[in-house]
Design a protein around this motif. Structure first.
Motif, mmCIF file in Angstrom:
data_model
loop_
_atom_site.group_PDB
_atom_site.id
_atom_site.type_symbol
_atom_site.label_atom_id
_atom_site.label_comp_id
_atom_site.label_asym_id
_atom_site.label_seq_id
_atom_site.Cartn_x
_atom_site.Cartn_y
_atom_site.Cartn_z
ATOM 1 N N PRO A 119 39.462 128.357 65.856
ATOM 2 C CA PRO A 119 39.129 128.638 64.449
ATOM 3 C C PRO A 119 40.332 129.069 63.618
ATOM 4 N N MET A 120 41.350 129.684 64.253
ATOM 5 C CA MET A 120 42.522 130.159 63.516
ATOM 6 C C MET A 120 43.684 129.176 63.601
ATOM 7 N N CYS A 121 43.445 127.998 64.188
ATOM 8 C CA CYS A 121 44.480 126.944 64.308
ATOM 9 C C CYS A 121 45.680 127.396 65.153
ATOM 10 N N GLU A 122 45.476 128.383 66.019
ATOM 11 C CA GLU A 122 46.581 128.887 66.835
ATOM 12 C C GLU A 122 47.040 127.842 67.852
ATOM 13 N N VAL A 123 46.077 127.127 68.463
ATOM 14 C CA VAL A 123 46.431 126.111 69.463
ATOM 15 C C VAL A 123 47.197 124.972 68.809
ATOM 16 N N GLN A 124 46.756 124.552 67.621
ATOM 17 C CA GLN A 124 47.425 123.452 66.934
ATOM 18 C C GLN A 124 48.831 123.840 66.489
ATOM 19 N N ILE A 125 48.998 125.044 65.991
ATOM 20 C CA ILE A 125 50.322 125.503 65.570
ATOM 21 C C ILE A 125 51.261 125.591 66.771
ATOM 22 N N SER A 126 50.732 126.096 67.900
ATOM 23 C CA SER A 126 51.538 126.183 69.114
ATOM 24 C C SER A 126 52.010 124.808 69.563
ATOM 25 N N ARG A 127 51.095 123.820 69.463
ATOM 26 C CA ARG A 127 51.468 122.452 69.845
ATOM 27 C C ARG A 127 52.508 121.866 68.894
ATOM 28 N N MET A 128 52.363 122.136 67.598
ATOM 29 C CA MET A 128 53.320 121.645 66.616
ATOM 30 C C MET A 128 54.713 122.224 66.847
ATOM 31 N N LEU A 129 54.788 123.458 67.327
ATOM 32 C CA LEU A 129 56.081 124.077 67.622
ATOM 33 C C LEU A 129 56.640 123.594 68.952
ATOM 34 N N GLU A 130 55.747 123.252 69.882
ATOM 35 C CA GLU A 130 56.182 122.843 71.220
ATOM 36 C C GLU A 130 56.742 121.425 71.234
ATOM 37 N N LEU A 131 56.096 120.505 70.510
ATOM 38 C CA LEU A 131 56.494 119.096 70.572
ATOM 39 C C LEU A 131 57.932 118.835 70.132
ATOM 40 N N PRO A 132 58.400 119.373 68.994
ATOM 41 C CA PRO A 132 59.804 119.121 68.627
ATOM 42 C C PRO A 132 60.795 119.581 69.685
#
Length: 332
Positions: A127-140
């Motif tokens: 709900p807080m988009c924490e998983v998505q933000i973590s993935r966005m930081l991990e991929l680069p």
């Protein structure tokens, strides 16, 4: 019918695929890269039309649970636990439009379309988009540290047919030249200057495995010309990787070391900072091609894309800029 070997020159031999640790791991890639992947021409690809014989096929919903040695009270508790587990699994696998899903699987071609055949998936409660933000930081970071780096074949790897070493002496010389430039913090150099460094010259003068025709041609050439040619090829490799560059198209011009060229770093950072103040770039940052175009106009029209990637990665490692999404950068 024999295959045309010219088709496979850009590919690593399939027998060596297992040497790359990424080959046997689940790669976390952008969907765009998955869709643009090039298929290997060295091995046949299964199009999914074949039939695999099964020894047994049984619907898991019809499976009977038989656990001997349990009393009635214990078996009822187990049945209740299994029911709760099934409800939880059903809840995790029941998907609706808009749900965030974690998927693991393999790529296949079905009806001439590339798709991911999921072997495991579940709905992510985010709900807080924490998983998505973590993935966005991990991929680069994964791309920069692993996927974007070319795989280097170990020195002990066997040689390819025809007597050509898979890791040629030119590649080894280019790595030594790169180490020499970075260790000594050299900003600019001419090729002739490298040809005065004893340990580099000794490496460039070592015999290289060649075909018979190449050996016949090299017999008539003096060693100084062979060494000069070896350095020229090694520098060309570094240019293709963006490690060194020239500000003009003259082969006699001075070479610049990308990591040490502070003027190029400042020009690039200035472009990103200035454009991020504009309303059209304020939200997601500047695109790579826009940055490249601006730097070419103000610094050098002959700057390559690889050099620009190298500079942007360096600025990001130094926390001067951040990649907001694929191909976009924003200054702090």
């Amino acid at each position: 019918m024999q295959s045309d070997p010219a088709k496979y020159e850009a590919e690593m031999p399939s027998l060596l695929w297992g040497l790359d640790p990424v080959f046997s791991a689940f790669a976390r890639l952008y969907i765009k890269d998955i869709k643009e992947m090039k298929e290997s021409k060295q091995v046949p690809v299964d199009d999914g039309t074949g039939v695999i014989n099964c020894i047994c096929w049984k619907n898991p919903r019809e499976a009977e649970w038989s656990l001997p040695g349990l009393d009635t009270s214990c078996s009822s508790d187990l049945a209740e636990q299994m029911k709760k587990l099934q409800e939880e699994v059903l809840q995790k696998t029941k998907l609706e439009i808009g749900d965030v899903v974690w998927v693991r699987g393999h790529i296949r071609i079905y009806r001439e379309q590339r798709e991911i055949q999921a072997s495991t998936y579940y709905k992510v409660d985010d709900p807080m988009c924490e998983v998505q933000i973590s993935r966005m930081l991990e991929l680069p970071c994964l791309y920069r540290e692993v996927y974007d780096k070319p795989f280097k074949i170990p020195e002990e790897a066997p040689s390819a047919p025809g007597g050509l070493n898979l890791r040629s002496s030119i590649d080894l010389l280019s790595e030594k030249v790169k180490d020499f430039l970075l260790e000594n913090r050299i900003q600019t150099f001419y090729q002739q200057e490298l040809e005065t460094v004893n340990n580099l010259v000794s490496l460039a003068s070592q015999p290289v495995s060649r075909t018979d025709s190449q050996l016949m041609d090299s017999k008539s050439e003096p060693s100084s010309k062979l060494i000069h040619r070896a350095f020229k090829e090694a520098i060309k490799v570094l240019q293709e990787k963006g490690v060194v560059f020239q500000k003009s198209n003259s082969p006699k011009d001075v070479y610049h070391v990308t990591d040490q060229d502070k003027e190029l770093h400042n020009v690039t950072l200035g472009v990103v900072k200035a454009d991020c103040r504009k309303s059209r770039h304020a939200e997601k940052g500047c695109h790579f091609l826009h940055i490249l175009c601006c730097v070419r106009q103000s610094y050098s029209p002959y700057l390559s894309e690889m050099v620009m990637h190298h500079v942007l990665n360096l600025l990001e490692r130094n926390s001067d800029i951040v990649s907001t999404m694929e191909g976009y950068y924003m200054a702090f």
